[in-house]
Design a protein around this motif. Structure first.
Motif, PDB file in Angstrom:
ATOM      1  N   ILE A   5       0.316  -1.071   0.069  1.00 27.22           N
ATOM      2  CA  ILE A   5      -0.080  -0.052   0.206  1.00 27.22           C
ATOM      3  C   ILE A   5       0.455   1.007  -0.263  1.00 27.22           C
ATOM      4  O   ILE A   5       1.645   1.393   0.867  1.00 27.22           O
ATOM      5  CB  ILE A   5      -0.871  -0.304   1.150  1.00 27.22           C
ATOM      6  N   LEU A   6       0.678   2.453  -1.166  1.00 32.77           N
ATOM      7  CA  LEU A   6       1.499   3.533  -0.772  1.00 32.77           C
ATOM      8  C   LEU A   6       0.311   4.215  -0.273  1.00 32.77           C
ATOM      9  O   LEU A   6      -0.757   4.510  -0.120  1.00 32.77           O
ATOM     10  CB  LEU A   6       1.178   3.899  -2.208  1.00 32.77           C
ATOM     11  N   ILE A   7       1.459   5.051   1.149  1.00 38.15           N
ATOM     12  CA  ILE A   7       0.242   6.063   1.777  1.00 38.15           C
ATOM     13  C   ILE A   7       1.080   7.722   1.234  1.00 38.15           C
ATOM     14  O   ILE A   7       2.108   7.951   1.964  1.00 38.15           O
ATOM     15  CB  ILE A   7       0.855   6.046   3.402  1.00 38.15           C
ATOM     16  N   ALA A   8      -0.096   8.275   0.390  1.00 42.48           N
ATOM     17  CA  ALA A   8       0.587   9.634   0.143  1.00 42.48           C
ATOM     18  C   ALA A   8       0.589  10.276   1.117  1.00 42.48           C
ATOM     19  O   ALA A   8      -1.020  10.214   1.352  1.00 42.48           O
ATOM     20  CB  ALA A   8      -0.980  10.094  -1.620  1.00 42.48           C
ATOM     21  N   GLY A   9       1.266  11.106   1.261  1.00 41.86           N
ATOM     22  CA  GLY A   9       1.145  12.017   2.712  1.00 41.86           C
ATOM     23  C   GLY A   9       1.559  11.603   3.986  1.00 41.86           C
ATOM     24  O   GLY A   9       0.703  12.217   4.855  1.00 41.86           O
ATOM     25  N   GLY A  10       1.988  10.569   4.006  1.00 44.67           N
ATOM     26  CA  GLY A  10       2.318   9.350   4.909  1.00 44.67           C
ATOM     27  C   GLY A  10       2.988  10.320   6.073  1.00 44.67           C
ATOM     28  O   GLY A  10       3.321   9.751   7.105  1.00 44.67           O
ATOM     29  N   SER A  11       3.979  11.419   6.097  1.00 42.93           N
ATOM     30  CA  SER A  11       4.533  12.020   7.195  1.00 42.93           C
ATOM     31  C   SER A  11       2.827  13.155   7.917  1.00 42.93           C
ATOM     32  O   SER A  11       4.241  13.581   9.221  1.00 42.93           O
ATOM     33  CB  SER A  11       5.111  13.098   6.885  1.00 42.93           C
ATOM     34  N   GLY A  12       2.174  13.038   7.568  1.00 40.77           N
ATOM     35  CA  GLY A  12       1.369  13.614   7.786  1.00 40.77           C
ATOM     36  C   GLY A  12       0.909  12.821   9.144  1.00 40.77           C
ATOM     37  O   GLY A  12       0.884  11.838   9.517  1.00 40.77           O
ATOM     38  N   LEU A  13      -0.395  13.551  10.604  1.00 38.89           N
ATOM     39  CA  LEU A  13      -0.372  12.288  11.407  1.00 38.89           C
ATOM     40  C   LEU A  13      -1.100  11.612  11.055  1.00 38.89           C
ATOM     41  O   LEU A  13      -1.297  10.467  11.675  1.00 38.89           O
ATOM     42  CB  LEU A  13      -1.632  13.862  12.447  1.00 38.89           C
ATOM     43  N   ILE A  14      -2.425  11.531  10.083  1.00 41.61           N
ATOM     44  CA  ILE A  14      -3.058  10.806   9.808  1.00 41.61           C
ATOM     45  C   ILE A  14      -2.469   9.646   8.926  1.00 41.61           C
ATOM     46  O   ILE A  14      -2.524   8.386   9.612  1.00 41.61           O
ATOM     47  CB  ILE A  14      -4.322  11.132   8.775  1.00 41.61           C
ATOM     48  N   THR A  19      -0.295   3.885   8.307  1.00 40.15           N
ATOM     49  CA  THR A  19       1.158   3.497   8.295  1.00 40.15           C
ATOM     50  C   THR A  19       1.410   2.063   9.797  1.00 40.15           C
ATOM     51  O   THR A  19       1.639   0.998   8.962  1.00 40.15           O
ATOM     52  CB  THR A  19       2.078   4.220   8.188  1.00 40.15           C
ATOM     53  N   HIS A  20       1.131   2.745  10.625  1.00 38.55           N
ATOM     54  CA  HIS A  20       1.626   2.188  11.746  1.00 38.55           C
ATOM     55  C   HIS A  20       0.408   0.688  11.508  1.00 38.55           C
ATOM     56  O   HIS A  20       0.763  -0.380  12.552  1.00 38.55           O
ATOM     57  CB  HIS A  20       1.333   2.385  13.298  1.00 38.55           C
ATOM     58  N   THR A  21      -0.849   1.066  11.581  1.00 40.63           N
ATOM     59  CA  THR A  21      -2.003  -0.266  11.545  1.00 40.63           C
ATOM     60  C   THR A  21      -1.744  -0.751  10.153  1.00 40.63           C
ATOM     61  O   THR A  21      -2.393  -2.039  10.921  1.00 40.63           O
ATOM     62  CB  THR A  21      -3.642   1.205  10.992  1.00 40.63           C
ATOM     63  N   LEU A  22      -1.829  -0.151   9.317  1.00 41.24           N
ATOM     64  CA  LEU A  22      -1.157  -1.375   8.057  1.00 41.24           C
ATOM     65  C   LEU A  22      -0.208  -2.331   8.418  1.00 41.24           C
ATOM     66  O   LEU A  22      -0.307  -3.381   7.927  1.00 41.24           O
ATOM     67  CB  LEU A  22      -1.205  -0.677   6.876  1.00 41.24           C
ATOM     68  N   LEU A  23       0.984  -1.519   9.083  1.00 45.32           N
ATOM     69  CA  LEU A  23       1.893  -2.763   9.190  1.00 45.32           C
ATOM     70  C   LEU A  23       2.011  -3.539  10.254  1.00 45.32           C
ATOM     71  O   LEU A  23       2.197  -4.708  10.484  1.00 45.32           O
ATOM     72  CB  LEU A  23       3.137  -1.839   9.563  1.00 45.32           C
ATOM     73  N   SER A  24       0.857  -3.112  11.232  1.00 46.79           N
ATOM     74  CA  SER A  24       0.419  -4.204  11.856  1.00 46.79           C
ATOM     75  C   SER A  24      -0.628  -5.314  12.103  1.00 46.79           C
ATOM     76  O   SER A  24      -0.108  -6.375  12.479  1.00 46.79           O
ATOM     77  CB  SER A  24      -0.053  -3.195  13.452  1.00 46.79           C
ATOM     78  N   ALA A  25      -0.947  -4.739  11.095  1.00 41.88           N
ATOM     79  CA  ALA A  25      -1.674  -5.688  10.592  1.00 41.88           C
ATOM     80  C   ALA A  25      -0.717  -6.720   9.200  1.00 41.88           C
ATOM     81  O   ALA A  25      -1.575  -7.597   8.915  1.00 41.88           O
ATOM     82  CB  ALA A  25      -3.364  -5.574   9.374  1.00 41.88           C
ATOM     83  N   GLY A  26       0.017  -6.541   8.802  1.00 41.55           N
ATOM     84  CA  GLY A  26       0.744  -7.765   8.326  1.00 41.55           C
ATOM     85  C   GLY A  26       1.123  -6.834   6.449  1.00 41.55           C
ATOM     86  O   GLY A  26       1.986  -7.722   6.047  1.00 41.55           O
ATOM     87  N   HIS A  27       0.532  -5.498   6.343  1.00 39.56           N
ATOM     88  CA  HIS A  27       1.163  -5.077   5.313  1.00 39.56           C
ATOM     89  C   HIS A  27       2.335  -4.218   5.044  1.00 39.56           C
ATOM     90  O   HIS A  27       2.838  -4.013   5.573  1.00 39.56           O
ATOM     91  CB  HIS A  27      -0.118  -4.087   4.571  1.00 39.56           C
ATOM     92  N   GLN A  28       2.493  -4.953   3.551  1.00 35.23           N
ATOM     93  CA  GLN A  28       4.076  -4.217   2.712  1.00 35.23           C
ATOM     94  C   GLN A  28       3.826  -2.511   2.953  1.00 35.23           C
ATOM     95  O   GLN A  28       2.223  -2.492   2.494  1.00 35.23           O
ATOM     96  CB  GLN A  28       4.382  -4.408   1.725  1.00 35.23           C
ATOM     97  N   VAL A  29       3.974  -1.294   3.593  1.00 31.67           N
ATOM     98  CA  VAL A  29       3.595   0.330   2.830  1.00 31.67           C
ATOM     99  C   VAL A  29       4.466   1.206   2.464  1.00 31.67           C
ATOM    100  O   VAL A  29       6.434   0.559   3.150  1.00 31.67           O
ATOM    101  CB  VAL A  29       3.598   0.385   4.345  1.00 31.67           C
TER     102      VAL A  29
END
Length: 75
Positions: A5-14, A19-29
């Protein structure tokens, strides 16, 4: 099923929380942002500006896999 998954705007609060939620679920981010940030462990970072062509996006930290490069439009 694991997704990349690509998170555009990944440096912001949301973006950081997502990112942390998706990584915890085992996804590549991959975190994409205008300014370089230190991504969480197991995440990748690409520098991008939404106003630029995808060909201008460049890997800043670890090199994306060939599949990621294709999906991000990076040559």
């Amino acid at each position: 099923m694991t997704m990349h998954i690509l998170i555009a705007g990944g440096s912001g609060l949301i973006g950081r929380a997502t990112t942390h939620t998706l990584l915890s679920a085992g996804h590549q981010v991959t975190v994409a942002a205008r300014r370089e940030v230190e991504p969480p462990a197991r995440a990748r970072f690409v520098s991008m500006d939404a106003g630029s062509s995808p060909r201008c996006w460049r890997p800043a930290r670890s090199s994306p896999s060939p599949t990621s490069r294709t999906s991000l439009g990076i040559d």
